[in-house]
Design an enzyme around this catalytic site. Structure first.
Site, short mmCIF file in Angstrom:
data_model
loop_
_atom_site.label_atom_id
_atom_site.label_comp_id
_atom_site.label_asym_id
_atom_site.label_seq_id
_atom_site.Cartn_x
_atom_site.Cartn_y
_atom_site.Cartn_z
N THR A 1 -4.16 -2.02 -3.78
CA THR A 1 -4.92 -0.76 -3.80
C THR A 1 -5.02 -0.19 -5.20
O THR A 1 -4.15 -0.44 -6.05
CB THR A 1 -4.20 0.25 -2.88
OG1 THR A 1 -4.75 1.55 -3.10
CG2 THR A 1 -2.71 0.35 -3.18
N ASP A 2 -6.04 0.64 -5.42
CA ASP A 2 -6.16 1.35 -6.70
C ASP A 2 -5.10 2.44 -6.83
O ASP A 2 -4.88 2.97 -7.92
CB ASP A 2 -7.58 1.93 -6.87
CG ASP A 2 -7.98 2.94 -5.80
OD1 ASP A 2 -7.19 3.19 -4.87
OD2 ASP A 2 -9.10 3.49 -5.90
N GLU A 3 -4.44 2.78 -5.71
CA GLU A 3 -3.48 3.89 -5.76
C GLU A 3 -2.26 3.56 -6.61
O GLU A 3 -1.51 4.46 -6.99
CB GLU A 3 -3.07 4.30 -4.34
CG GLU A 3 -4.28 4.66 -3.51
CD GLU A 3 -3.97 5.35 -2.20
OE1 GLU A 3 -2.91 5.96 -2.07
OE2 GLU A 3 -4.82 5.26 -1.30
N TYR B 1 3.79 5.03 -0.19
CA TYR B 1 2.85 3.92 0.06
C TYR B 1 2.49 3.21 -1.24
O TYR B 1 2.63 1.99 -1.37
CB TYR B 1 1.58 4.45 0.74
CG TYR B 1 0.42 3.48 0.69
CD1 TYR B 1 0.47 2.26 1.37
CD2 TYR B 1 -0.73 3.77 -0.07
CE1 TYR B 1 -0.60 1.36 1.30
CE2 TYR B 1 -1.79 2.88 -0.13
CZ TYR B 1 -1.72 1.68 0.55
OH TYR B 1 -2.76 0.78 0.48
N LYS C 1 3.27 -0.64 -2.60
CA LYS C 1 2.23 -1.61 -2.96
C LYS C 1 2.41 -2.06 -4.42
O LYS C 1 2.22 -3.23 -4.74
CB LYS C 1 0.83 -1.00 -2.77
CG LYS C 1 0.44 -0.72 -1.33
CD LYS C 1 0.36 -1.97 -0.47
CE LYS C 1 -0.81 -2.87 -0.86
NZ LYS C 1 -0.93 -4.03 0.09
P1 NAD Z 1 -4.38 -1.61 8.49
O1 NAD Z 1 -3.21 -0.67 8.55
O2 NAD Z 1 -5.62 -1.29 9.23
O3 NAD Z 1 -3.92 -3.06 8.99
C1 NAD Z 1 -2.71 -3.66 8.62
C2 NAD Z 1 -2.48 -4.87 9.53
O4 NAD Z 1 -1.26 -5.50 9.12
C3 NAD Z 1 -2.32 -4.50 11.01
O5 NAD Z 1 -3.06 -5.39 11.80
C4 NAD Z 1 -0.82 -4.67 11.25
O6 NAD Z 1 -0.51 -5.03 12.59
C5 NAD Z 1 -0.48 -5.77 10.27
N1 NAD Z 1 0.93 -5.78 9.86
C6 NAD Z 1 1.69 -4.71 9.48
N2 NAD Z 1 2.93 -5.11 9.17
C7 NAD Z 1 2.95 -6.47 9.34
C8 NAD Z 1 3.95 -7.46 9.16
N3 NAD Z 1 5.19 -7.13 8.75
N4 NAD Z 1 3.64 -8.75 9.41
C9 NAD Z 1 2.39 -9.09 9.84
N5 NAD Z 1 1.41 -8.18 10.05
C10 NAD Z 1 1.69 -6.89 9.78
O7 NAD Z 1 -4.65 -1.81 6.94
P2 NAD Z 1 -6.03 -2.08 6.19
O8 NAD Z 1 -6.68 -0.79 5.91
O9 NAD Z 1 -6.76 -3.14 6.89
O10 NAD Z 1 -5.46 -2.63 4.79
C11 NAD Z 1 -5.25 -4.01 4.56
C12 NAD Z 1 -4.69 -4.18 3.16
O11 NAD Z 1 -5.61 -3.61 2.22
C13 NAD Z 1 -3.36 -3.47 2.93
O12 NAD Z 1 -2.58 -4.27 2.08
C14 NAD Z 1 -3.73 -2.19 2.22
O13 NAD Z 1 -2.69 -1.74 1.39
C15 NAD Z 1 -4.92 -2.67 1.40
N6 NAD Z 1 -5.88 -1.60 1.06
C16 NAD Z 1 -6.49 -0.88 2.04
C17 NAD Z 1 -7.40 0.10 1.67
C18 NAD Z 1 -8.15 0.92 2.71
O14 NAD Z 1 -8.91 1.82 2.32
N7 NAD Z 1 -8.00 0.66 3.99
C19 NAD Z 1 -7.66 0.37 0.32
C20 NAD Z 1 -6.99 -0.38 -0.64
C21 NAD Z 1 -6.11 -1.38 -0.25
P1 TYD Z 2 -7.04 8.60 3.34
O1 TYD Z 2 -8.17 8.08 4.16
O2 TYD Z 2 -5.73 8.87 3.99
O3 TYD Z 2 -6.89 7.61 2.09
P2 TYD Z 2 -5.99 7.76 0.74
O4 TYD Z 2 -5.07 8.89 0.85
O5 TYD Z 2 -5.28 6.45 0.74
O6 TYD Z 2 -6.97 7.91 -0.36
O7 TYD Z 2 -7.52 9.96 2.65
C1 TYD Z 2 -8.65 10.00 1.79
C2 TYD Z 2 -8.70 11.39 1.22
O8 TYD Z 2 -8.98 12.32 2.27
C3 TYD Z 2 -7.39 11.84 0.59
O9 TYD Z 2 -7.69 12.62 -0.57
C4 TYD Z 2 -6.76 12.71 1.65
C5 TYD Z 2 -7.96 13.31 2.38
N1 TYD Z 2 -7.76 13.60 3.83
C6 TYD Z 2 -8.09 14.86 4.33
O10 TYD Z 2 -8.54 15.76 3.59
N2 TYD Z 2 -7.91 15.08 5.67
C7 TYD Z 2 -7.41 14.14 6.51
O11 TYD Z 2 -7.24 14.43 7.73
C8 TYD Z 2 -7.10 12.84 5.98
C9 TYD Z 2 -6.55 11.76 6.87
C10 TYD Z 2 -7.30 12.61 4.62
#
Ligand code: NAD
Ligand code: TYD
Length: 349
Positions: free
Chosen positions: A132-134, A158, A162
Site C-alpha cells: 500500500t501507499d500508506e 495497519y 505492511k
Molecule cells: P481484503 O481484506 O478484502 O482481503 C484480504 C483477503 O485475505 C481475504 O480474503 C482474507 O480472507 C484473506 N486472508 C487474511 N488473512 C489471511 C491469512 N493469514 N492467510 C490467507 N488468507 C488470508 O483486502 P484487499 O482490499 O483485497 O487487499 C488485498 C491486498 O492489497 C492487501 O495486502 C492490502 O494491504 C493491499 N492493498 C489494498 C488496498 C485497498 O484499497 N483495498 C490498497 C492498497 C493495498
Molecule cells: P478507508 O476506505 O478506510 O481507506 P484508508 O484509510 O486505508 O485510506 O478510508 C478512506 C478515507 O475515508 C480515509 O481518509 C478515512 C475516510 N473514512 C470516512 O470518512 N468515513 C468512513 O466511514 C470510513 C470507513 C473512512
C-alpha cells in the site's frame, strides 16, 4: 500456474477473475476466509477447473509447502492481509500475525522450496507482494506524490505491519536472491469490496437511507484506483518487473473524502433518482492518527512498463455504483452477522 493468496478478498477475487479472463492460466487460491474473504465472490468459477480454491493460512508452513510441491507455481501473488485501518486501531494483533508473521512464514517457506528448484525455474520464478501507499505516511498539501524512493513513515498499525512485510520481501531478495516484486498502490474501489471501506460503505448507506459518516472535516485526501486497473497493473509488473524492484500504482485521481462521498451520492442518484442523497452526509469523530493526504507518482510503472490507468474517477465510480445497485443479494449476504457487529461497535459514539 499461479499461486494467489487472499484471492477471496476484494482485490484478490477481482484479480483471479481478471487473470483467468486475460490469460487463461490456472490459479491455486489460498485464502483463510476471514470476515473479509467471501467465496461467493468467485461463484462464477464453481465449475471452472482452472481455479483451485484452498482454505488455509499463509502462516501455515506445512500447508504452503505441500501446495508448492503439488502445483509447482511459476509465480506467487501475495494479496492475503488484514487490510482495514480502523480495525487495526481497534485490534492490531491480527495485523501483526498475518501481515508480518504470516508474510515472513510465506516468504521463508517459498525460499526453502524455490532454492531447490532447477536454475532455469529459479530464475523464472516471481514472488509478487501487494502493498500500500500508506507505508510512506502522510503528505503535506503541496508535496509531490510518493515515489518508490520516498522513505517509509507508516502511521497506523495497519501501515506499520505492511511496511514490515515490505522490508521482509526486500530482505529476501537482497539476502537470498528470491526474485521478488513489490507493488505499492493507492486506495482501490470497484465491485466486490466489503462495505467497511469508504466507497462501498457510502454506497450501501446511501441506498439504505442511512447516515454517511465522514470522519473529521472530510478534507483528507486519497488517490483512488479502480480495481480493474490495479489488476492489469499487477499482471504488467508480474510480466515485466525487474526482480527486487518496487512499483507505485496510482489512479491519477486525488480527491478529498467529502468530494468522494458527494460523487457517490450523485452516481447513486443517476441509478436511482430520488431524494437528495447528500443530505445523509454526517460528520463524525475523526479517526485517531488519521493521515491527511496520500498521493502517488506512477511515473516509474508508466515509463518502464507502459502501464497507466484506463478509468477516470468519474467512469470508475459510475461502474462501481452500478455494480452495487445490480447486486442486492451479494450485499445482503455480506451485510449480515459480523458486519452488523462491526458497524454497531465502530460507529457508536
Ligand atoms: P481484503 O481484506 O478484502 O482481503 C484480504 C483477503 O485475505 C481475504 O480474503 C482474507 O480472507 C484473506 N486472508 C487474511 N488473512 C489471511 C491469512 N493469514 N492467510 C490467507 N488468507 C488470508 O483486502 P484487499 O482490499 O483485497 O487487499 C488485498 C491486498 O492489497 C492487501 O495486502 C492490502 O494491504 C493491499 N492493498 C489494498 C488496498 C485497498 O484499497 N483495498 C490498497 C492498497 C493495498
Ligand atoms: P478507508 O476506505 O478506510 O481507506 P484508508 O484509510 O486505508 O485510506 O478510508 C478512506 C478515507 O475515508 C480515509 O481518509 C478515512 C475516510 N473514512 C470516512 O470518512 N468515513 C468512513 O466511514 C470510513 C470507513 C473512512
Amino acid at each position: 500456474m499461479l499461486l494467489v493468496t487472499g484471492g477471496a478478498g476484494f482485490i484478490g477475487s477481482n484479480f483471479v477473475l481478471d487473470w483467468l479472463a486475460a490469460t487463461g492460466e490456472a490459479v491455486v487460491n489460498l485464502d483463510k476466509l476471514t470476515y473479509a474473504g467471501n467465496p461467493g465472490n468467485l461463484a462464477s468459477l464453481a465449475d471452472d477447473p482452472r481455479h483451485i480454491f484452498v482454505h488455509g493460512d499463509i502462516g501455515d508452513a506445512a500447508r504452503v509447502t505441500a501446495l508448492l510441491r503439488e502445483y509447482r507455481p511459476r509465480a506467487i501473488v501475495n494479496l492475503a492481509a488484514e487490510s482495514h485501518v480502523d480495525r487495526s486501531i481497534h485490534g492490531p494483533a491480527a495485523f501483526i500475525e498475518t501481515n508480518i508473521v504470516g508474510t515472513f512464514t510465506l516468504l521463508d517457506t517459498v525460499r526453502a522450496w524455490w532454492s531447490a528448484l532447477p536454475a532455469g525455474e529459479q530464475q523464472a520464478f516471481r514472488f509478487l507482494h501487494v502493498s500500500t501507499d500508506e507505508v510512506y505516511g502522510s503528505l503535506a498539501p503541496e508535496a509531490a506524490g510518493f515515489a518508490e524512493t520516498t522513505p517509509y513513515a507508516p502511521n497506523s498499525p495497519y501501515s506499520a505491519s505492511k511496511a514490515a512485510s515490505d522490508h521482509l520481501v526486500r530482505a529476501y531478495h537482497h539476502t537470498y536472491g528470491l526474485p521478488t516484486l513489490t507493488t505499492n498502490c493507492s486506495n482501490n474501489y470497484g465491485p466486490l469490496q466489503f462495505p467497511e471501506k469508504l466507497i462501498p460503505l457510502m454506497i450501501v448507506n446511501t441506498l439504505a437511507g442511512k447516515p454517511l459518516p465522514v470522519y473529521g472535516d472530510g478534507l483528507n485526501v486519497r488517490d483512488w484506483l479502480y480495481v480493474g486497473d490495479h489488476c492489469e497493473a499487477i499482471r504488467t509488473v508480474l510480466a515485466g518487473g525487474v526482480p527486487g524492484a518496487t512499483y507505485n500504482i496510482g489512479g491519477n485521481a486525488e480527491m478529498t473524502n467529502i468530494d468522494v462521498v458527494r460523487a457517490v451520492c450523485a452516481a447513486v442518484g443517476q441509478c436511482r433518482p430520488g431524494p437528495d442523497y447528500a443530505a445523509q452526509i454526517t460528520y463524525v469523530k475523526d479517526r485517531p492518527g488519521h493521515d491527511r493526504r496520500y498521493a502517488i507518482d506512477s511515473t516509474k510503472i508508466r515509463d518502464e512498463l507502459g502501464w497507466s490507468p484506463r478509468e477516470t474517477f468519474a467512469t470508475g465510480i459510475e461502474r462501481t455504483v452500478r455494480w452495487y445497485v445490480d447486486h442486492p443479494q451479494w450485499l445482503a449476504d455480506v451485510t449480515s452477522g459480523e458486519y452488523r457487529q462491526w458497524v454497531a461497535r465502530h460507529y457508536a459514539t
